[in-house]
Scaffold this active site. Structure first.
Site, PDB file in Angstrom:
ATOM      1  CG  ASP B  51     -38.700  53.795   8.296  1.00  0.00           C
ATOM      2  OD1 ASP B  51     -39.049  53.443   7.166  1.00  0.00           O
ATOM      3  OD2 ASP B  51     -38.525  54.976   8.634  1.00  0.00           O
ATOM      4  CG  ASP B 144     -40.150  52.353   3.166  1.00  0.00           C
ATOM      5  OD1 ASP B 144     -41.272  52.851   3.344  1.00  0.00           O
ATOM      6  OD2 ASP B 144     -39.105  53.002   3.275  1.00  0.00           O
ATOM      7  CD  GLU B 145     -43.311  54.236   7.588  1.00  0.00           C
ATOM      8  OE1 GLU B 145     -42.956  54.391   8.770  1.00  0.00           O
ATOM      9  OE2 GLU B 145     -43.654  55.164   6.856  1.00  0.00           O
TER      10      GLU B 145
END
Lengths: 372, 438
Positions: B51, B144-145
């Site tokens: 993350d 974004d993860e």
């Protein structure tokens, strides 16, 4: 019916008419070509119920008569026969078959009776005029790429032909658009075309007509009503239904006051666009034009593939600007430019641009920009 | 943890990847850096949740070094909500999804930046490429993860998954210029919880040995698939923590909660067999609703269709997608399903165009048949920047886009029911406007 005909004449004629026959047909008779012999000539007729093509060719008629045979099969047979062969078509037997003989080959094709073939409407076509084949070719070539293929906008699925006046001159115009680009070409109005209704000539018929007149140099006799059109030339008659719809008021989308002008060598431009667009994504094909005085920078970006940039000398005055276009649309238009230069009349990156030939060719193009 | 820790605990230097067993040290014996991660199962865990730390804010700080030591909030204008707050801003109590005005009140000095989604998406893609250079098993959860399964990569990389993940974190820092946090475990649920333990720039492990004791004090809402509604049900039954669940037999949970009972039982014991699914593209986005009483009339069905079109449009926007094919789904009172689809000229992200297509399909089906369900979906998806290009004869599109944006902002600010279009309101005079001919 019994006749003999030279193979190459038969092949040319069948080649013309068979392409209107759909490969898959739910109505069997529409797969067939109607062959009618009499009076020193034989005529071949094919139709998809919207378009019909009739072509006559001289033949040695032994017994007049008519039948129908599968169009694609017949064409394929004739195509494979040796050049110079004499072909005999014989439907005189009572077994309902067409016998084709050539040299040592013999084919039997199952036929359907002539009476099953749809009769083509011969309704009244009140507007008649003649126009040179090369002008028709010109109208088609400069507009057909912009015809919409979107079936929900059926009224854009053809070339809009109509007569009007421009600067006091009587002209005939062909217009096609798919909502993202528009092509408009005009020729002097043919004598007799005054008062003809604006018509939408459907895409498939446009393609058929273009093939038929590819090497024809004379005049086309045109007859139309507001729902049918017929072209007669040489030994061929093509008739087509017209699209029953209203073509949109295209003039309001043609920009008239764009203030910026860019002029660039059309061939160099097309090649550069083609190169740069190698990178742009398959779906969008976007290229960006960054325009500055004297210089045009073409660029394309793809998240997966990378980027491309190319510069070109241009004539341009004013503040620099950026605008994005579908590269395929640019290439379609650049391919129709006859003079050395292609000229863009631009306003800003969000407004439609006008594209025209460096010298007046009677054709203009409108292009909607893309976000890039 | 300490009491279960056997002597063969593995130690890993997060900077030089040096790995040793046995003796605990304050710094790496090789490079003398202090960032050591240790765990008895360190070399056996392979499933990671990775993350990015305050992703949007980190990107902006990277691009403008003068922001480095200032509180930074990424969020839309005066009316919007906080998309991301940097770690400095979080010290003022600012959180994601907080209304902007409250964030400003908490920290008047904060630098507020409008999100540049295009830029974040670009960086997100670069980061994903780094992930994919470590393992093919990458399941993106958002921009974004992602989950990464590094099982079986030991031989290829000649190092354990833990070492690979440290190398990955270092590579992201060097190449992208932002930090990430890693959660490492043996299944997805625990990996996701682990990545939250040591943020930012963290690295946390949860092993099989400690899973049950780790889960016991946590709220039941932490279990995957337990949303607000299930949480309420569990609370009513007096079950608040995962530990409470651990006390109950599987049969009992099944008896009380049906199918969900099996999942609750497994998850409470740290069992989660879901595999890492590699980036399977979203094929379609849809929404549907079942009526309380069957509907037959076109205008009534349209009224149900409009909010569904809005929901689909919102989901398209949130996922930065647009689509070209609109599908209408209907289920008759006798449970017969039917679907009708139409492909649009241009890919869209707007409720208006989804509704126009779906309602024109509906017209042919609203023939008096009673329907119990209506749904609408969009497929043939493409990235959001292709949405609604606008055509020569279609200059309204821009206006409609702005209208829908404004509606959405009002709803974000005042709640979903704050504003509705006439189409959604019932009443004799205010029936739905018939779809315009496109």
């Amino acid at each position: 019916m019994k006749l003999t005909i030279e193979r190459s004449a038969l092949l040319t004629t069948l080649g013309h008419v068979q392409s209107v026959v759909e490969r898959r047909n739910t109505i069997p008779i529409l797969s067939n070509v109607l062959i009618r012999a009499g009076n020193g000539a034989v005529s071949f007729t094919a139709t998809d119920l919207d378009i019909s093509i009739v072509e006559s060719v001289d033949a040695d008629i032994a017994m007049p008569g008519a039948t129908t045979a599968p169009a694609h099969t017949l064409y394929d047979i004739v195509r494979k026969l040796p050049d110079g062969a004499q072909v005999e078509l014989d439907a005189s037997g009572d077994d309902g078959r067409l016998v084709l003989r050539a040299g040592r080959s013999r084919f039997q094709l199952s036929c359907l009776p002539e009476g099953d073939f749809p009769s083509l409407s011969e309704d009244d076509l009140p507007h008649t005029f003649e126009m040179p084949a090369d002008e028709m070719r010109r109208i088609i070539d400069k507009t057909r790429f912009a015809i919409s293929t979107e079936e929900t906008r059926y009224y854009l699925n053809g070339i809009y032909l109509h007569e009007t006046e421009q600067d006091g001159f009587a002209v005939m115009r062909g217009v096609a658009t798919d909502g993202h680009r528009l092509a408009r070409v005009q020729i002097p109005r043919p004598t007799g075309a005054e008062g003809m209704p604006g018509i939408i000539f459907p895409r498939k018929a446009v393609g058929e007509l273009r093939k038929l007149i590819d090497d024809f140099d004379g005049a086309l006799a045109v007859a139309c009503s507001d729902n049918r059109i017929r072209f007669s030339f040489g030994q061929v008659v093509l008739a087509s239904k017209l699209i029953d719809g209203t073509f949109p008021d295209y003039e309001r989308v043609i920009p008239t006051a764009n203030s910026l002008t860019m002029e660039v060598d059309a061939k160099l431009f097309a090649k550069a666009v083609d190169r740069v667009s190698t990178i742009s994504t398959e779906k969008s094909r976007a290229v960006k034009l960054a325009i500055a005085p004297g210089n045009l920078t073409l660029s394309a970006n793809s998240p997966d593939q990378g980027s491309a940039v190319e510069e070109l000398p241009v004539s341009f005055e004013g503040e620099g600007m950026e605008i994005g276009f579908n590269s395929k649309y640019l290439l379609d238009i650049a391919g129709q430019i006859e003079s050395e230069n292609i000229r863009f009349r631009l306003e800003d990156g969000n407004s439609p641009s006008l594209v025209e030939d460096g010298e007046d060719s009677g054709a203009i193009y409108v292009l909607m920009p893309m976000r890039v | 943890m300490a009491d279960t820790e056997p002597t063969d605990t593995a130690y890993l230097c997060r900077d030089c990847l040096h790995l040793w067993h046995g003796e605990a040290r304050r710094e790496c014996p090789r490079c003398h850096e202090p960032r050591i991660v240790s765990h008895p199962e360190l070399t056996r865990l392979h499933l990671a949740h990775v993350d990015c730390d305050a992703f949007f804010a980190a990107i902006e700080k990277r691009d403008d070094p003068s922001l480095a030591h200032r509180p930074v909030i990424i969020g839309g204008g005066r009316r919007g909500v906080v998309a991301t707050a940097c770690y400095i801003a979080r010290q003022y109590g600012i959180r994601s999804a907080m209304p902007m005005f409250r964030a400003r009140r908490l920290c008047p000095d904060a630098v507020v930046i409008k999100p540049d989604i295009e830029k974040y998406r670009r960086e997100g893609r670069r980061i994903r490429l780094i992930f994919e250079s470590f393992t093919p098993a990458v399941e993106p959860l958002s921009i974004d993860e992602a989950f990464l399964d590094l099982g079986g990569t030991e031989r290829y990389h000649h190092r354990s998954p833990a070492q690979s993940l440290c190398a990955l974190a270092r590579q992201v820092e060097e190449e992208i210029g932002i930090t990430i946090s890693v959660g490492l475990s043996y299944n997805k649920s625990l990996a996701k919880m682990a990545s939250d333990l040591d943020k930012p720039r963290g690295f946390a492990c949860i092993g099989r040995q400690e899973a049950r004791s780790f889960l016991a004090p946590r709220p039941v809402g932490d279990i995957w698939g337990v949303g607000k509604a299930s949480e309420k049900t569990l609370h009513r039954e007096g079950i608040r923590t995962i530990g409470d669940l651990q006390q109950i037999s599987e049969e009992e949970l099944f008896r009380r909660f049906g199918q969900m009972g099996h999942r609750l039982h497994a998850f409470a014991r740290g069992i989660d067999e879901r595999p890492v699914k590699t980036a399977r593209e979203t094929k379609s986005i849809s929404a549907e609703t079942t009526f309380e009483t069957d509907l037959r009339r076109y205008d009534e069905l349209c009224r149900a269709l409009w909010p569904l079109s809005e929901t689909v449009a919102r989901r398209l926007r949130q996922n930065d997608l647009c689509g070209r094919t609109v599908t209408l789904k209907l289920k008759t009172a006798s449970f017969q399903s039917l679907t009708r689809a139409r492909t649009l000229e241009d890919p869209t992200q707007l409720a208006e165009y989804i509704f126009r297509a779906a309602s024109s399909l509906l017209k042919a089906e609203a023939d008096g048949t009673p329907y119990r369900l209506i749904g609408v979906g969009v497929s043939h998806l493409d990235s959001g920047d292709k949405a609604d290009p606008g055509g020569l004869f279609d200059r309204d599109r821009q206006r409609i886009r702005i209208r829908e944006q404004v509606l959405e902002e009002i709803r974000e600010r005042f709640g979903r029911d704050a504003i509705a279009t006439g189409r959604a309101i019932s009443g004799k005079r205010r029936g739905p406007t018939p779809p315009k001919k496109d």
